[in-house]
Design a protein around this motif. Structure first.
Motif, PDB file in Angstrom:
ATOM      1  N   CYS A  18       0.842  -1.191   0.000  1.00  0.00           N
ATOM      2  CA  CYS A  18       0.000   0.000   0.000  1.00  0.00           C
ATOM      3  C   CYS A  18       0.875   1.237   0.000  1.00  0.00           C
ATOM      4  O   CYS A  18       2.017   1.204   0.394  1.00  0.00           O
ATOM      5  CB  CYS A  18      -0.910   0.013   1.221  1.00  0.00           C
ATOM      6  SG  CYS A  18      -2.131  -1.281   1.175  1.00  0.00           S
ATOM      7  N   THR A  20       1.530   4.910  -2.452  1.00  0.00           N
ATOM      8  CA  THR A  20       1.823   5.173  -3.843  1.00  0.00           C
ATOM      9  C   THR A  20       3.169   5.864  -3.930  1.00  0.00           C
ATOM     10  O   THR A  20       3.295   7.015  -3.550  1.00  0.00           O
ATOM     11  CB  THR A  20       0.729   6.081  -4.451  1.00  0.00           C
ATOM     12  OG1 THR A  20      -0.520   5.483  -4.192  1.00  0.00           O
ATOM     13  CG2 THR A  20       0.936   6.264  -5.924  1.00  0.00           C
ATOM     14  N   ASN A  86      -8.753   2.790   4.623  1.00  0.00           N
ATOM     15  CA  ASN A  86      -8.045   3.772   3.826  1.00  0.00           C
ATOM     16  C   ASN A  86      -7.569   4.892   4.745  1.00  0.00           C
ATOM     17  O   ASN A  86      -8.208   5.173   5.758  1.00  0.00           O
ATOM     18  CB  ASN A  86      -8.971   4.348   2.747  1.00  0.00           C
ATOM     19  CG  ASN A  86      -8.224   4.916   1.568  1.00  0.00           C
ATOM     20  OD1 ASN A  86      -7.013   4.794   1.459  1.00  0.00           O
ATOM     21  ND2 ASN A  86      -8.947   5.563   0.669  1.00  0.00           N
ATOM     22  N   TYR A  88      -5.264   8.865   4.405  1.00  0.00           N
ATOM     23  CA  TYR A  88      -4.496   9.844   3.643  1.00  0.00           C
ATOM     24  C   TYR A  88      -3.694  10.687   4.618  1.00  0.00           C
ATOM     25  O   TYR A  88      -4.223  11.169   5.613  1.00  0.00           O
ATOM     26  CB  TYR A  88      -5.413  10.777   2.854  1.00  0.00           C
ATOM     27  CG  TYR A  88      -6.197  10.086   1.774  1.00  0.00           C
ATOM     28  CD1 TYR A  88      -5.623   9.827   0.537  1.00  0.00           C
ATOM     29  CD2 TYR A  88      -7.513   9.698   1.986  1.00  0.00           C
ATOM     30  CE1 TYR A  88      -6.342   9.196  -0.465  1.00  0.00           C
ATOM     31  CE2 TYR A  88      -8.241   9.069   0.999  1.00  0.00           C
ATOM     32  CZ  TYR A  88      -7.652   8.824  -0.232  1.00  0.00           C
ATOM     33  OH  TYR A  88      -8.372   8.193  -1.216  1.00  0.00           O
ATOM     34  N   GLN A 103      -0.669   7.609   1.129  1.00  0.00           N
ATOM     35  CA  GLN A 103      -1.934   6.911   1.305  1.00  0.00           C
ATOM     36  C   GLN A 103      -1.630   5.470   1.671  1.00  0.00           C
ATOM     37  O   GLN A 103      -0.701   4.874   1.123  1.00  0.00           O
ATOM     38  CB  GLN A 103      -2.762   6.945   0.016  1.00  0.00           C
ATOM     39  CG  GLN A 103      -4.074   6.193   0.122  1.00  0.00           C
ATOM     40  CD  GLN A 103      -4.885   6.234  -1.168  1.00  0.00           C
ATOM     41  OE1 GLN A 103      -4.462   6.784  -2.173  1.00  0.00           O
ATOM     42  NE2 GLN A 103      -6.065   5.645  -1.131  1.00  0.00           N
ATOM     43  N   ASN A 106      -5.828   1.931   0.682  1.00  0.00           N
ATOM     44  CA  ASN A 106      -6.356   1.958  -0.679  1.00  0.00           C
ATOM     45  C   ASN A 106      -7.694   1.242  -0.829  1.00  0.00           C
ATOM     46  O   ASN A 106      -7.971   0.637  -1.860  1.00  0.00           O
ATOM     47  CB  ASN A 106      -5.336   1.376  -1.663  1.00  0.00           C
ATOM     48  CG  ASN A 106      -4.047   2.153  -1.666  1.00  0.00           C
ATOM     49  OD1 ASN A 106      -4.059   3.373  -1.758  1.00  0.00           O
ATOM     50  ND2 ASN A 106      -2.934   1.467  -1.525  1.00  0.00           N
ATOM     51  N   GLU A 108      -8.696  -1.459   0.651  1.00  0.00           N
ATOM     52  CA  GLU A 108      -8.632  -2.914   0.847  1.00  0.00           C
ATOM     53  C   GLU A 108      -9.583  -3.330   1.961  1.00  0.00           C
ATOM     54  O   GLU A 108      -9.785  -2.600   2.929  1.00  0.00           O
ATOM     55  CB  GLU A 108      -7.209  -3.343   1.218  1.00  0.00           C
ATOM     56  CG  GLU A 108      -6.223  -3.193   0.110  1.00  0.00           C
ATOM     57  CD  GLU A 108      -6.438  -4.175  -1.026  1.00  0.00           C
ATOM     58  OE1 GLU A 108      -6.834  -5.326  -0.766  1.00  0.00           O
ATOM     59  OE2 GLU A 108      -6.208  -3.778  -2.179  1.00  0.00           O
TER      60      GLU A 108
END
Length: 152
Positions: A18, A20, A86, A88, A103, A106, A108
């Motif tokens: 996870c 990015t 999730n 952020y 992040q 995501n 999941e």
């Protein structure tokens, strides 16, 4: 600080990868600990059912590991089940979407037993000028300002 009993390896494996990366080979990470965990039968039931609301509560905090502190959250789940996860992390203290730093999760799906969980970002250690929003199923945290967050 509440005692931490079990490292949720299965959940960590579910979340592996996870984040990015902003550049090649620039992996971003996370961590997760469970303070309480239901027995195997209750976990199977939690993974099989699909309640509409986790009745989650969120407490933004700093997780300490070694000499470093990480932007984290303590989450309590009132209704065990399988929910999307999730989070952020933002530069600055206002959760401005234009200032996204990282992040995890995501969206999941994770099986949550009753009890508490601590999640944290591990890329921006000791950086206080950050904020985050955390999500479990249909529940979300307020914007957590890490300039003023307490220790977990």
């Amino acid at each position: 600080m509440k005692s931490i009993e079990i490292l949720c390896v299965a959940a960590l494996l579910t979340l592996a990868g996870c984040g990015t990366p902003s550049a090649p080979n620039d992996s971003k990470g996370y961590g997760m600990l469970a303070s309480r965990q239901a027995g195997a039968a209750a976990q199977e039931a939690a993974a099989d059912n699909a309640p509409s609301n986790p009745n989650a509560t969120f407490k933004g905090c700093w997780f300490k590991q070694g000499k470093n502190h990480y932007q984290a959250v303590d989450i309590s789940i009132g209704t065990p089940g399988t929910y999307t996860f999730n989070a952020y992390l933002y530069h600055g203290t206002t959760c401005n979407p234009n200032d996204k730093a990282d992040q995890i999760g995501n969206g999941e799906k994770l099986g949550f037993g009753g009890g508490g969980y601590t999640f944290w970002f591990d890329r921006f250690a000791n950086q206080k000028n950050m904020s985050a929003r955390w999500y479990v199923g249909s529940d979300s945290s307020v914007c957590v300002n890490y300039e003023t967050a307490p220790n977990c």
